[in-house]
Scaffold this motif. Sequence first.
Motif, PDB file in Angstrom:
ATOM      1  N   VAL A   1       0.844  -1.194   0.000  1.00  0.00           N
ATOM      2  CA  VAL A   1       0.000   0.000   0.000  1.00  0.00           C
ATOM      3  C   VAL A   1       0.883   1.250   0.000  1.00  0.00           C
ATOM      4  N   THR A   2       0.629   2.164  -0.945  1.00  0.00           N
ATOM      5  CA  THR A   2       1.346   3.436  -1.023  1.00  0.00           C
ATOM      6  C   THR A   2       0.351   4.575  -0.791  1.00  0.00           C
ATOM      7  N   THR A   3       0.831   5.792  -0.860  1.00  0.00           N
ATOM      8  CA  THR A   3      -0.049   6.956  -0.652  1.00  0.00           C
ATOM      9  C   THR A   3      -1.073   7.091  -1.765  1.00  0.00           C
ATOM     10  N   THR A   4      -0.827   6.463  -2.892  1.00  0.00           N
ATOM     11  CA  THR A   4      -1.767   6.544  -4.019  1.00  0.00           C
ATOM     12  C   THR A   4      -2.529   5.243  -4.233  1.00  0.00           C
ATOM     13  N   GLY A   5      -2.391   4.298  -3.301  1.00  0.00           N
ATOM     14  CA  GLY A   5      -3.104   3.036  -3.447  1.00  0.00           C
ATOM     15  C   GLY A   5      -2.152   1.851  -3.423  1.00  0.00           C
ATOM     16  N   VAL A   6      -2.652   0.698  -3.829  1.00  0.00           N
ATOM     17  CA  VAL A   6      -1.836  -0.515  -3.867  1.00  0.00           C
ATOM     18  C   VAL A   6      -0.868  -0.433  -5.042  1.00  0.00           C
TER      19      VAL A   6
END
Length: 603
Positions: free
Chosen positions: A329-334
């Motif tokens: 998971v990143t700040t913009t989604g998976v």
Amino acid sequence: MKWIVLLLLSVTSVIPLSARAYICENGAEVKNENYCQFITYGPEKTIIDDRFVWAMSPAPGDHIRSIALVVGIGKYPHFNGDSISKAVENDIDNLTKFLKEDQGFDEIIVLKNEDVTQENLNYFLDEYVPNQGKKYRGFARFLMTYSGHGLHLPNALPHNTKQQGGRKTSRVPISPKRLETPRAALLLSNAESELDTLHSYPLENLKRQLVAISPDYFHVLALINTCYGGAIYGWDQGAIDDNTMRGRGAFAMTAGSNDMQAATLGKENDGSIFFDSIIHSVKMGSADPTALRIAIDGKTVQRGGFVRLGALATSVSTDYEDINSQNIVTTTGVLQLAGPWVGSMEPAGVNARGGFFFLTPFFLSNGLAAPILPPVPSSSVPNHPEIQVFAAPEQYPIRGVDVSAHQEIEDWNFLAKQYRFVYLRGNSWHGPDPVFAKRWEYLRQMGIDRGLYVVFDYCSSALHQMQYLSALEAIDEEALPTVIDLEEPSINESPQQLECLHKSGVSATRKAVLEMAKILNKKFNKTPMIYGSQPMLNAILDEHFSPYMIWLSTLKKASLPGDDNLGLYGANPWTLWQYSSREIVPGIKRPIDISVFFGDEAM
């Protein structure tokens, strides 16, 4: 050899050559003293790694040189763009060390952060690198790497988005129908924002420079790790062959498509995912185990040594898939990464005939003391037929197919353009092949080299088989040598043949096959060929078959044969090698078998 590394902040004395040229302390010849600080330079080597000589075949007196331009921007002081600074710093350090210590590069130019200016890039790509290529008369290799931010540019260029299938990695999209695709650029360190097009380096400019460089180098490769990096390709290209090492060619490989962002896992020692994958795959030898293999007495004794560009791209794509499966998971989604793109950097109308390669460790076994670099194409080492060669199939220029009634062929013209020869099945264990006669005549009219293969019947004598093989009546002087196909019977598909084989035993079967080979040789005055898998041929053939050619099949469920089913006993190397049963050919409804010939047209 001692390397002289000049730090960016050091004061470097120079010896003026003329009003426009200088020789740095380390020997590099540049336009002015300011450029000396960026170059790690080694003198011409008297001893070159044999693999470069093997792949490039320089003339006596020619020198081989490997030159790299390592570019990275991780610091953007005018906006919050430093999130990738550590990853880019690691990329630069890791690549520089990798190229110097593992890849034998003679010359490494490093541009970092504020030193990545339009002026510096233009000097090295428009002047310095082209001049070095001309100096070494086409026997130099040039690698450029970039790691840093990228941005979209306005005013889309015509392009297309149809991807070519057939492998995990995407080739640059090629299609007759052009669509609009974004332009992109490398974002320079002095950019005021992530959208500052004024302080950027358009990728179409970089492609123009790489295309201009390519004629003066044997191999050119740009590795681009930036957001939207796939936009560098920009327009349709000629044919490419990125899995052949011994032809010249210019390529780029981008971390992703023209709309994908680059990524790092963000730990202290991590670089970008793209470059970490490349370096790890090459150093571990896992990216390309089939580039060159040597077998003796049925056992693989050598593999590795090379990583071809196409194989490397596939390896990187596999690493991406492993990361995707972790659902990070990143700040913009998976995090979801698409495969890298590979495409040509050749001038319009020029086809790339070979791709850049990296050096990886050789793996030797069974007492082999040193690596063997045989002539390629070949199936054995000269004067040593017992040492059998299995280079990557792409290294063999003459390829052919074998087909039977099972394959419905709608477009023979395409088949004729792609393959040098066709073998047709004359019979099976159930009787004559019903389409043989029609196809044989059709191939004759088209002028395609054609041959007949007959499936050996373990329940019948050689003389009896010769009497009822109606396909033999079609053989003419133009035909390729007839093939005796030693299929392996199975309990499920051919229980009667399996019973006959067991009942006759190896000795009687060997005698019957040899008798058929002698009859065919006498009848057509051409030495026949024996086809079979490694286990079948090793069981049936002995020294009495040494006059006959071998067609070795290494088909298995894997896409390429593994080390355990290469090579034959004795000293009769293969003439044809059937390495795949998965070839997808337009105009043929089912996958077909593909084989390569051990030599070239002269043979």
